[in-house]
Design an enzyme around this catalytic site. Structure first.
Site, short mmCIF file in Angstrom:
data_model
loop_
_atom_site.label_atom_id
_atom_site.label_comp_id
_atom_site.label_asym_id
_atom_site.label_seq_id
_atom_site.Cartn_x
_atom_site.Cartn_y
_atom_site.Cartn_z
N ARG A 7 49.84 47.28 8.98
CA ARG A 7 51.06 46.48 9.05
C ARG A 7 51.77 46.53 7.71
O ARG A 7 51.16 46.74 6.66
CB ARG A 7 50.74 45.04 9.39
CG ARG A 7 50.13 44.89 10.76
CD ARG A 7 49.97 43.44 11.18
NE ARG A 7 49.78 42.50 10.10
CZ ARG A 7 48.61 41.96 9.78
NH1 ARG A 7 47.52 42.25 10.43
NH2 ARG A 7 48.53 41.09 8.80
N ARG A 63 62.69 59.02 10.09
CA ARG A 63 62.83 60.40 10.57
C ARG A 63 63.48 61.26 9.48
O ARG A 63 63.00 62.36 9.19
CB ARG A 63 63.67 60.43 11.84
CG ARG A 63 63.56 61.67 12.65
CD ARG A 63 64.24 61.56 14.00
NE ARG A 63 63.62 60.54 14.85
CZ ARG A 63 64.18 59.37 15.17
NH1 ARG A 63 65.39 59.07 14.75
NH2 ARG A 63 63.54 58.50 15.92
N CYS A 74 61.77 51.49 17.68
CA CYS A 74 62.32 50.28 17.06
C CYS A 74 62.52 49.19 18.10
O CYS A 74 62.75 49.48 19.27
CB CYS A 74 63.67 50.56 16.43
SG CYS A 74 63.65 51.66 15.03
N GLU A 77 63.18 41.95 16.16
CA GLU A 77 62.21 40.88 15.93
C GLU A 77 62.71 39.59 16.60
O GLU A 77 63.91 39.39 16.75
CB GLU A 77 62.06 40.66 14.41
CG GLU A 77 60.95 39.77 14.00
CD GLU A 77 59.57 40.38 14.20
OE1 GLU A 77 58.65 39.60 14.50
OE2 GLU A 77 59.42 41.60 14.06
N ARG A 89 59.88 45.39 9.66
CA ARG A 89 58.42 45.39 9.75
C ARG A 89 57.98 46.70 10.38
O ARG A 89 58.73 47.33 11.12
CB ARG A 89 57.94 44.23 10.62
CG ARG A 89 58.16 42.86 10.00
CD ARG A 89 57.80 41.76 11.02
NE ARG A 89 57.82 40.43 10.45
CZ ARG A 89 58.91 39.67 10.34
NH1 ARG A 89 60.08 40.12 10.77
NH2 ARG A 89 58.83 38.46 9.81
N TYR A 107 53.28 44.55 1.98
CA TYR A 107 54.42 43.63 2.09
C TYR A 107 55.18 43.68 0.78
O TYR A 107 54.67 43.29 -0.26
CB TYR A 107 53.92 42.21 2.40
CG TYR A 107 53.38 42.13 3.80
CD1 TYR A 107 54.18 41.70 4.85
CD2 TYR A 107 52.08 42.56 4.08
CE1 TYR A 107 53.69 41.68 6.15
CE2 TYR A 107 51.59 42.54 5.38
CZ TYR A 107 52.40 42.10 6.40
OH TYR A 107 51.93 42.09 7.69
N ARG A 115 53.15 37.29 4.02
CA ARG A 115 51.70 37.37 3.95
C ARG A 115 51.26 37.41 2.49
O ARG A 115 50.89 38.45 1.97
CB ARG A 115 51.20 38.62 4.68
CG ARG A 115 51.32 38.59 6.17
CD ARG A 115 50.50 37.48 6.84
NE ARG A 115 49.10 37.48 6.50
CZ ARG A 115 48.15 38.07 7.23
NH1 ARG A 115 48.46 38.68 8.34
NH2 ARG A 115 46.89 38.00 6.85
#
Length: 120
Positions: A7, A63, A74, A77, A89, A107, A115
């Site tokens: 992540r 890309r 994609c 969110e 993200r 992050y 986080r």
């Protein structure tokens, strides 16, 4: 060889196509670097962007940065009131011998607030 999920997130300063490209590339590059991976180790990458980012698709930036043969997708969110704005993200699926506990999630910039326990 195992399949692992990594992540990551990065916050943008503005919703601008070039800025989106730069920050998305920064995020992908740092995920690869932090986990000692190459593009050939990527199975797929799923990106999300907060609803306030509409200048371009994060996958388009990835890309253009060399992930042309990696399956990319994609989505938007969830628009949670009070959530951190202008965030891209990613969830990358990779082939690696690294144990799950040793995978480095990334992050960057303002997204480190998401986080703090994992931010670098």
């Amino acid at each position: 060889m195992s399949v692992r999920a990594i992540r990551g997130a990065v916050q943008l300063d503005v919703d601008d196509r070039e800025h989106m490209a730069a920050r998305t590339t920064e995020l992908v590059d740092e995920v690869l670097r932090a986990n000692d991976l190459g593009v050939e180790d990527l199975i797929s990458v799923f990106f999300t962007a907060t609803p306030d980012l509409v200048s371009d698709f994060p996958a388009a930036a990835a890309r253009a940065a060399g992930l042309g043969d990696v399956p990319l997708m994609c989505a938007v969110e969830i628009a949670v009131p009070g959530s951190l704005p202008r965030v891209v993200r990613l969830l990358a699926h990779v082939e690696t011998d690294v144990p799950r506990a040793d995978v480095r999630h990334v992050y960057l910039r303002g997204a480190a607030l998401l986080r703090r326990d994992l931010a670098q």
